[in-house]
Design a protein around this motif. Structure first.
Motif, PDB file in Angstrom:
ATOM      1  N   VAL A 175      64.038  23.110   0.127  1.00  0.00           N
ATOM      2  CA  VAL A 175      63.267  22.883  -0.894  1.00  0.00           C
ATOM      3  C   VAL A 175      62.021  21.902   0.513  1.00  0.00           C
ATOM      4  N   VAL A 176      60.899  22.440   0.190  1.00  0.00           N
ATOM      5  CA  VAL A 176      60.085  22.069   1.612  1.00  0.00           C
ATOM      6  C   VAL A 176      59.205  21.063   0.963  1.00  0.00           C
ATOM      7  N   TYR A 177      58.663  20.310   1.292  1.00  0.00           N
ATOM      8  CA  TYR A 177      57.861  19.705   1.354  1.00  0.00           C
ATOM      9  C   TYR A 177      56.561  18.859   2.153  1.00  0.00           C
ATOM     10  N   VAL A 178      55.320  18.458   2.074  1.00  0.00           N
ATOM     11  CA  VAL A 178      54.624  17.760   3.117  1.00  0.00           C
ATOM     12  C   VAL A 178      53.346  16.846   2.682  1.00  0.00           C
ATOM     13  N   ASP A 179      54.197  15.498   2.761  1.00  0.00           N
ATOM     14  CA  ASP A 179      53.336  13.998   2.106  1.00  0.00           C
ATOM     15  C   ASP A 179      52.207  14.136   2.815  1.00  0.00           C
ATOM     16  N   GLU A 180      51.364  13.156   1.683  1.00  0.00           N
ATOM     17  CA  GLU A 180      49.877  12.709   2.420  1.00  0.00           C
ATOM     18  C   GLU A 180      50.211  12.317   3.686  1.00  0.00           C
ATOM     19  N   GLU A 181      51.488  11.676   4.009  1.00  0.00           N
ATOM     20  CA  GLU A 181      51.196  10.157   5.253  1.00  0.00           C
ATOM     21  C   GLU A 181      51.646  11.556   6.290  1.00  0.00           C
ATOM     22  N   GLN A 182      51.859  12.536   6.149  1.00  0.00           N
ATOM     23  CA  GLN A 182      52.363  13.572   7.224  1.00  0.00           C
ATOM     24  C   GLN A 182      50.851  14.500   7.775  1.00  0.00           C
ATOM     25  N   ARG A 183      49.670  14.610   7.195  1.00  0.00           N
ATOM     26  CA  ARG A 183      48.502  15.506   6.924  1.00  0.00           C
ATOM     27  C   ARG A 183      47.962  15.512   8.120  1.00  0.00           C
TER      28      ARG A 183
ATOM     29  N   PHE B 254      57.365  19.931  13.981  1.00  0.00           N
ATOM     30  CA  PHE B 254      57.271  19.107  12.990  1.00  0.00           C
ATOM     31  C   PHE B 254      58.487  18.911  11.709  1.00  0.00           C
ATOM     32  N   THR B 255      58.304  18.260  11.502  1.00  0.00           N
ATOM     33  CA  THR B 255      59.361  17.205  10.694  1.00  0.00           C
ATOM     34  C   THR B 255      59.178  17.590   9.518  1.00  0.00           C
ATOM     35  N   TYR B 256      59.728  18.511   8.551  1.00  0.00           N
ATOM     36  CA  TYR B 256      59.370  18.515   7.296  1.00  0.00           C
ATOM     37  C   TYR B 256      60.295  17.680   6.905  1.00  0.00           C
ATOM     38  N   HIS B 257      60.034  17.172   4.851  1.00  0.00           N
ATOM     39  CA  HIS B 257      61.025  16.282   4.244  1.00  0.00           C
ATOM     40  C   HIS B 257      61.283  17.510   3.142  1.00  0.00           C
ATOM     41  N   SER B 258      62.754  18.222   3.401  1.00  0.00           N
ATOM     42  CA  SER B 258      63.607  18.965   3.055  1.00  0.00           C
ATOM     43  C   SER B 258      65.037  18.760   2.401  1.00  0.00           C
ATOM     44  N   PHE B 259      65.289  18.864   1.363  1.00  0.00           N
ATOM     45  CA  PHE B 259      66.577  18.864   0.769  1.00  0.00           C
ATOM     46  C   PHE B 259      67.466  20.576   0.743  1.00  0.00           C
TER      47      PHE B 259
END
Length: 306
Positions: free
Chosen positions: A227-235, A254-259
């Motif tokens: 599961v991968v997501y990019v938050d608003e603050e990473q825009r 680039f470092t994605y949020h993921s788990f």
């Protein structure tokens, strides 16, 4: 003699003799071969059980079309493995399976004799109203928005697959700077993740869209999603990363949020959703996704990485 069924998606630039060359190349290696164009009609579906394996000559969308037919069949029906001759634009499935898009087609065919069967999990999406499967990924935000934007693009000046991939990155860069972030809540393995995201993808393979590597460690047979997501603050950081890719900076990171998760529930406010290469209206929230293990098999070389 092993029997193949060649399922070809002829592109606009394909010559009429290409399918004849493919059949001849397959038969020279000692395989039987019957040819179908998947663009003409669905008669190929009636012949699947006559083959030992299917050869898909096309891109990710053609692979999904064949898989959709295989998984929709009765549990007792013969489910044959798939060999890929990558001929699409992005070929993200081939990349995950370690199949070289640029290799000679004759070499791919020769390699089938020393190939192994690689297990492949599928993702299933469920809510009270519908059930859907995905082969590559499903998600919200930027990528379904990109699919819609690319459909509207003038591609008359696009001369090659590389040009189209670059164009997609350019369009994606613009979308990152302009897109409205969507609220999301994810629940998986007793944990809750929530916030505002530009991108939210449940990955079953490693890359998506214009060969963007979201889940480099994803495996086709580990029984979990990435599961991968990019938050608003990473825009801005994400936009900068895409710009570096456009400029062919091979060191860009680039470092994605993921788990990882085997099953999860998602509630997302995004107006856009996709399932593989299909743009759809968001499925009614909340929805549940889970992994169905070992549903498919693909032919790959023993020394290829998953």
């Amino acid at each position: 003699m092993e029997q193949t069924i060649l399922l070809h998606n002829p592109g606009a630039g394909d010559e009429d003799h290409l399918h004849t060359e493919l059949v001849q190349a397959i038969e020279r290696e000692g395989f039987g071969c019957v040819y179908f164009s998947v663009k003409k009609d669905d008669s190929w579906k009636e012949q699947l059980e006559q083959a030992d394996f299917a050869v898909v000559a096309g891109g990710d969308g053609t692979i999904r079309r064949v898989v959709k037919e295989l998984v929709s069949r009765d549990a007792l029906a013969k489910r044959i493995p798939i060999a890929i001759l990558p001929m699409g634009t992005a070929n993200n499935m081939s990349k995950t399976l370690g199949i070289d898009r640029d290799a000679d087609r004759g070499m791919h065919i020769k390699n089938w004799k020393r190939s192994k069967r690689k297990r492949f999990d599928l993702g299933v999406i469920k809510n009270p109203d519908t059930t859907e499967f995905f082969l590559e990924s499903a998600g919200y935000g930027l990528f379904p928005h990109l699919m819609q934007a690319m459909d509207a693009q003038d591609k008359s000046e696009v001369a090659s697959a590389k040009d189209e991939l670059k164009l997609a990155l350019q369009v994606l860069h613009k979308l990152i700077l302009e897109a409205e972030a969507a609220s999301y809540m994810l629940k998986a393995d007793g944990k809750t993740y929530e916030g505002k995201c530009l991108l939210l993808e449940v990955m079953n393979i490693q890359s998506i869209g214009p060969n963007l590597l979201l889940a480099p460690n994803a495996s086709t047979e580990d029984g979990v999603f990435d599961v991968v997501y990019v938050d608003e603050e990473q825009r801005q950081a994400f936009a900068d990363y895409i710009q570096q890719l456009i400029q062919h900076n091979t060191d860009a990171q680039f470092t994605y949020h993921s788990f990882a998760a085997k099953e999860l529930s998602i509630d997302c406010s995004s107006k856009y959703m996709h399932v593989d290469d299909e743009l759809i209206l968001p499925i009614k929230n909340p929805l549940v996704m889970d992994v169905r293990e070992n549903v498919l098999e693909f032919l790959v070389l023993d020394d290829q990485k998953s």
